[in-house]
Write an enzyme that holds these catalytic residues in place. Structure first.
Site, PDB file in Angstrom:
ATOM      1  N   LYS A   1     -67.850 126.197   7.507  1.00 31.41           N
ATOM      2  CA  LYS A   1     -67.612 126.294   6.067  1.00 31.41           C
ATOM      3  C   LYS A   1     -66.682 127.476   5.822  1.00 31.41           C
ATOM      4  CE  LYS A   1     -70.613 125.598   2.055  1.00 31.41           C
ATOM      5  NZ  LYS A   1     -71.969 125.851   1.553  1.00 31.41           N
TER       6      LYS A   1
HETATM    7  O1  G3P Z   1     -73.838 125.583  -1.272  1.00 31.39           O
HETATM    8  C1  G3P Z   1     -73.105 126.002  -2.346  1.00 31.39           C
HETATM    9  C2  G3P Z   1     -73.599 125.597  -3.702  1.00 31.39           C
HETATM   10  O2  G3P Z   1     -74.309 124.425  -3.616  1.00 31.39           O
HETATM   11  C3  G3P Z   1     -74.264 126.677  -4.495  1.00 31.39           C
HETATM   12  O3  G3P Z   1     -75.013 126.201  -5.564  1.00 31.39           O
HETATM   13  O4  G3P Z   1     -76.626 126.546  -7.402  1.00 31.39           O
HETATM   14  O5  G3P Z   1     -75.681 128.535  -6.204  1.00 31.39           O
HETATM   15  O6  G3P Z   1     -74.260 127.203  -7.733  1.00 31.39           O
HETATM   16  P1  G3P Z   1     -75.412 127.172  -6.798  1.00 31.39           P
END
Ligand code: G3P
Length: 218
Positions: free
Chosen positions: A87
């Site tokens: 990633k």
């Molecule tokens: O993996 C990255 C992403 O899914 C993060 O999600 O909820 O922290 O915006 P969030």
């Protein structure tokens, strides 16, 4: 549409895997920190533990922000397990690192994507997956799912093979809307996956069936 779970929590990963519908896992440094996994060696071991639970693509994120550092980390991460996908953040050196990985047969997930322009750059660099963060866009009054739709449309125009992986999913409706607009993958918290089961008529109907069975069969 592939289903990934977006967590580093092994219990959540096991629960989602037990459903038999899980295709992979995404993690990030925040998710690792959230469950107290710190230190380079512990983090690497945790990726291996995840790979041993789920037979699918497992995203492992670099923490370098320069090209050389990202390439070094990419080599280390893919050496951990054949299912690791590296990633890489959507920054200038990140795009260079994506291209290097493409040229060296290392699969990638371009993360922190918030615009169609960024999506084009990642596809040109040959990213395997592209992660637009839809919840974070919704948080600032932009339409996250609309971005997924726009990117899917652009990728189809040109036959880009990069798979659109909708990330930052916050609820079951996000999953359904991403499916409607043609996302290739959704990566979701366990709560959003479990939310898909819910319908009051299912619960009422099942209770009635069981009650009627009991009446007839004691
Ligand atoms: O993996 C990255 C992403 O899914 C993060 O999600 O909820 O922290 O915006 P969030």
């Amino acid at each position: 549409m592939k289903f990934f779970i977006d967590t580093a929590d092994l219990n959540e990963i096991k629960e989602a895997a037990s459903l038999g519908i899980l295709d992979g896992v995404t993690t990030n440094p925040s998710l690792m920190a959230k469950i107290g996994i710190t230190g380079a060696e512990n983090i690497k071991q945790h990726y291996i533990d995840i790979c041993n639970i789920v037979d699918g693509d497992i995203s492992a994120e670099v923490i370098s922000t320069d090209f050389e550092g990202m390439v070094r980390e990419a080599k280390e991460l893919v050496a951990l397990h054949p299912n690791i996908v590296v990633k890489i953040p959507m920054i200038k050196d990140g795009v260079k690192a994506l291209k290097w990985c493409t040229d060296n047969n290392i699969r990638t997930n371009c993360t922190l994507v918030f615009s169609a322009g960024q999506a084009i750059l990642a596809a040109k660099a040959g990213a395997t997956y592209l992660s637009p963060f839809i919840g974070r866009l919704d948080d600032i009054n932009w339409d996250g799912v609309q971005l997924i739709e726009q990117i899917v449309h652009i990728y189809r125009n040109y036959g880009y093979e990069t798979q659109v992986l909708a990330a930052s999913i916050r609820n079951p409706l996000h999953i359904i809307r991403c499916a409607e607009v043609g996302a290739d993958v959704v990566t979701c918290p366990l709560s959003s996956i479990m939310g898909l089961f819910k319908h009051p008529l299912t619960d009422i109907g099942l209770a009635q069936f069981l009650a009627d069975y009991k009446k007839g069969n004691g």
